[in-house]
Write an enzyme that holds these catalytic residues in place. Structure first.
Site, PDB file in Angstrom:
ATOM      1  CG  ASN A 124      -2.028  -0.987   1.134  1.00 59.17           C
ATOM      2  OD1 ASN A 124      -2.345  -1.457   0.044  1.00 59.17           O
ATOM      3  ND2 ASN A 124      -2.621  -1.328   2.264  1.00 59.17           N
ATOM      4  CE  LYS A 176      12.215  -9.831 -32.510  1.00 57.50           C
ATOM      5  NZ  LYS A 176      11.398  -9.270 -31.428  1.00 57.50           N
ATOM      6  CD  GLU A 205       7.137  -9.367 -25.719  1.00 52.96           C
ATOM      7  OE1 GLU A 205       6.677  -8.328 -26.230  1.00 52.96           O
ATOM      8  OE2 GLU A 205       8.200  -9.898 -26.099  1.00 52.96           O
ATOM      9  CG  HIS A 294      10.518 -11.725 -22.405  1.00 49.51           C
ATOM     10  ND1 HIS A 294      10.073 -10.463 -22.070  1.00 49.51           N
ATOM     11  CD2 HIS A 294      10.967 -11.633 -23.683  1.00 49.51           C
ATOM     12  CE1 HIS A 294      10.249  -9.653 -23.099  1.00 49.51           C
ATOM     13  NE2 HIS A 294      10.795 -10.335 -24.087  1.00 49.51           N
ATOM     14  NE  ARG A 295      14.809  -6.391 -19.261  1.00 54.17           N
ATOM     15  CZ  ARG A 295      15.737  -5.469 -19.030  1.00 54.17           C
ATOM     16  NH1 ARG A 295      16.065  -5.169 -17.779  1.00 54.17           N
ATOM     17  NH2 ARG A 295      16.346  -4.843 -20.015  1.00 54.17           N
ATOM     18  CG  HIS A 327      15.302 -10.680 -21.555  1.00 57.32           C
ATOM     19  ND1 HIS A 327      15.459 -10.457 -22.909  1.00 57.32           N
ATOM     20  CD2 HIS A 327      14.741 -11.908 -21.449  1.00 57.32           C
ATOM     21  CE1 HIS A 327      14.998 -11.502 -23.583  1.00 57.32           C
ATOM     22  NE2 HIS A 327      14.556 -12.392 -22.716  1.00 57.32           N
ATOM     23  CB  SER A 379      17.539  -9.654 -26.372  1.00 56.79           C
ATOM     24  OG  SER A 379      16.554  -9.357 -25.401  1.00 56.79           O
TER      25      SER A 379
END
Length: 485
Positions: A124, A176, A205, A294-295, A327, A379
């Site tokens: 909080n 990709k 991701e 993966h962040r 990462h 990356s």
């Protein structure tokens, strides 16, 4: 204010509102115990709010306090359980901001639970009205607490043994485009990249299970590609199969299927949450799988310098949680990453013991109590022409992921992978020969390109690519610019 103003005796528990600094949350004479959890906050009080009171409020609201005095405090070991702000320093070159050092008794936290730790430390208190902004900069985690976590399921040493790859960074590429490929075409990308010389390929991701490619279809085509590339190259290969899903049951199902297909590695996203991450880390250790994190989403709270959570804290939590890859920035790529700050992240991942290093944004000494080391991953916007800089900045215990720098190669995916592998091998050879590879890097690459057409094409294609922007998150004690590529 260097003296305690804590109200003692019966007056401390009179009904009504009392300043936090008078309730025992400001104790400048307190000496932290070896077993205390220590947090460093960057506190930005509202105009007119005393920084000591603001810092004491952070201590109170992240431990035992509420907005008014409650008599039930007398039913607890209140003196022990109150967090204690013991030091407040102005932040250099940042008027109106203060570093608040706060110590927490270890009994306030459940063993082995990142969820419980974060619920207290960043619960909080981040919405507290008297504060304009609040950032958790760093933490000191006592050995007694660290040892309640399993740490990385595999670790750097065992990963290298499992992959049979030593003495150099590992090479990878994210497939990709990240969305839209069919399973068959996705598998083709994986095969071409691995056969060309990469060690890993990776799901991005947000590739999970969509109408254009069901997760099971992707896993089957990817593992077919891995097996063919291994047979063709004679090397062990892997592809990060993203098992992220809407429920733990779905994630376990996907991970089990990846294991059945013979994958050496699976992947999860940071956004699944701390408990889910720890659960998958325990599964990975039990099933001898490397776990890549993966962040995804981290910059929503790590990037701004005055509010949120520093990535160095996230890196510490993830090492405790038990992931094997994370990462951690590239320095020279397209994503946020000041050189000195990024060095601090990498040290947290890879060292057995972290000394205090203010120039890298590391405020506390940290003993990792023999937890396995966490492999950092670089990356985002990197290419073969930067190989000398990457090796110099990041060292050899790192995965260098060239997504666009592989798949965007003008001669095709396999050529892109070959360009990266040849560039790396040339740089490692120069390093092993004792050459000044950082300053001789362009010359070393140019010479290697004379006998490698794919590398020559890569150097020509991306020779003018730079991401020279000032970083938003830099060490306050050693401000440095981003590296020019």
């Amino acid at each position: 204010m260097n003296e305690s103003v804590t109200v003692r005796g019966k007056d401390r528990y009179k009904s009504g509102v009392m300043e936090y600094k008078k309730m025992g949350y400001w104790e400048p004479d307190y000496e932290p115990k070896d077993t205390d959890v220590i947090a460093l906050f960057r506190v930005t009080p509202q105009d007119g709010v005393d920084p000591i009171e603001a810092s004491a409020a952070v201590a109170g609201e992240s431990s035992t306090a509420t907005w008014t005095v409650v008599w039930t405090d007398r039913l607890t070991a209140a003196e022990k359980y109150r967090a204690k702000c013991y030091r407040v320093d102005p932040v250099p070159n940042s008027p109106g901001q203060y570093f608040a050092y706060i110590a927490y008794d270890l009994d306030l936290f459940e063993n082995g639970s990142i969820a419980n730790l974060s619920a207290s430390i960043i619960g909080n208190v981040f919405g507290f009205k008297p504060l304009k902004a609040l950032r958790l900069e760093d933490m000191r985690l006592p050995v007694a607490y660290v040892k309640t976590f399993q740490g990385p399921a595999t670790g750097i040493v065992v990963e290298r043994e499992r992959m049979d790859k030593f003495g150099r960074p590992l090479l990878g590429a994210t497939v990709k485009p990240k969305l839209g490929l069919s399973g068959r075409n996705y598998g083709r990308v994986v095969y071409e990249a691995l056969k060309g010389g990469l060690d890993f390929t990776k799901d991005d991701e947000n590739i999970n299970s969509q109408p254009f490619m069901h997760w099971r279809e992707r896993f089957l085509y990817c593992m077919e590609a891995v097996n063919k590339a291994q047979a063709a190259s004679g090397e062990i290969k892997g592809t990060y199969l993203n098992v992220t899903a809407g429920t733990m049951e779905d994630m376990y199902e996907r991970a089990e299927f990846a294991k059945q297909l013979g994958s050496v590695i699976i992947m999860i996203d940071l956004v699944i949450g701390y408990t889910a991450i720890q659960s998958m880390a325990k599964w990975a250790r039990k099933n001898d799988m490397i776990l890549h994190l993966h962040r995804a989403g981290h910059s929503t709270y790590t990037r701004q310098r005055n509010h949120g959570v520093s990535f160095r804290v996230i890196a510490k939590w993830m090492r405790l949680a038990g992931v094997d890859h994370i990462h951690a920035g590239t320095v020279v790529g397209k994503l946020e990453g000041d050189p000195a700050t990024t060095r601090g992240y990498y040290d947290i991942c890879r060292e057995d013991h972290n000394p205090m290093a203010l120039e890298h944004g590391v405020f506390f000494e940290q003993n990792w109590a023999s937890l396995n080391k966490l492999m950092p991953v670089a990356s985002g916007g990197i290419h073969a022409g930067q190989m000398h800089q990457l090796l110099d900045h990041l060292g050899e215990d790192v995965v260098l992921q060239f997504g666009g720098g592989t798949i965007g190669h003008p001669m095709g995916i396999q050529a892109g992978a070959t360009a990266n592998r040849v560039a790396l091998e040339a740089m490692i050879l120069a390093r092993n020969e004792g050459r000044d590879y950082l300053h001789e890097g362009p010359e070393i690459l140019a010479k290697a390109a004379q006998t490698c057409t794919p590398l020559k094409a890569a150097l020509e294609t991306w020779k003018n690519v730079t991401f020279n922007y000032e970083s938003t998150d830099m060490p306050d004690y050693a401000p440095t610019p981003s590296v020019s590529v």
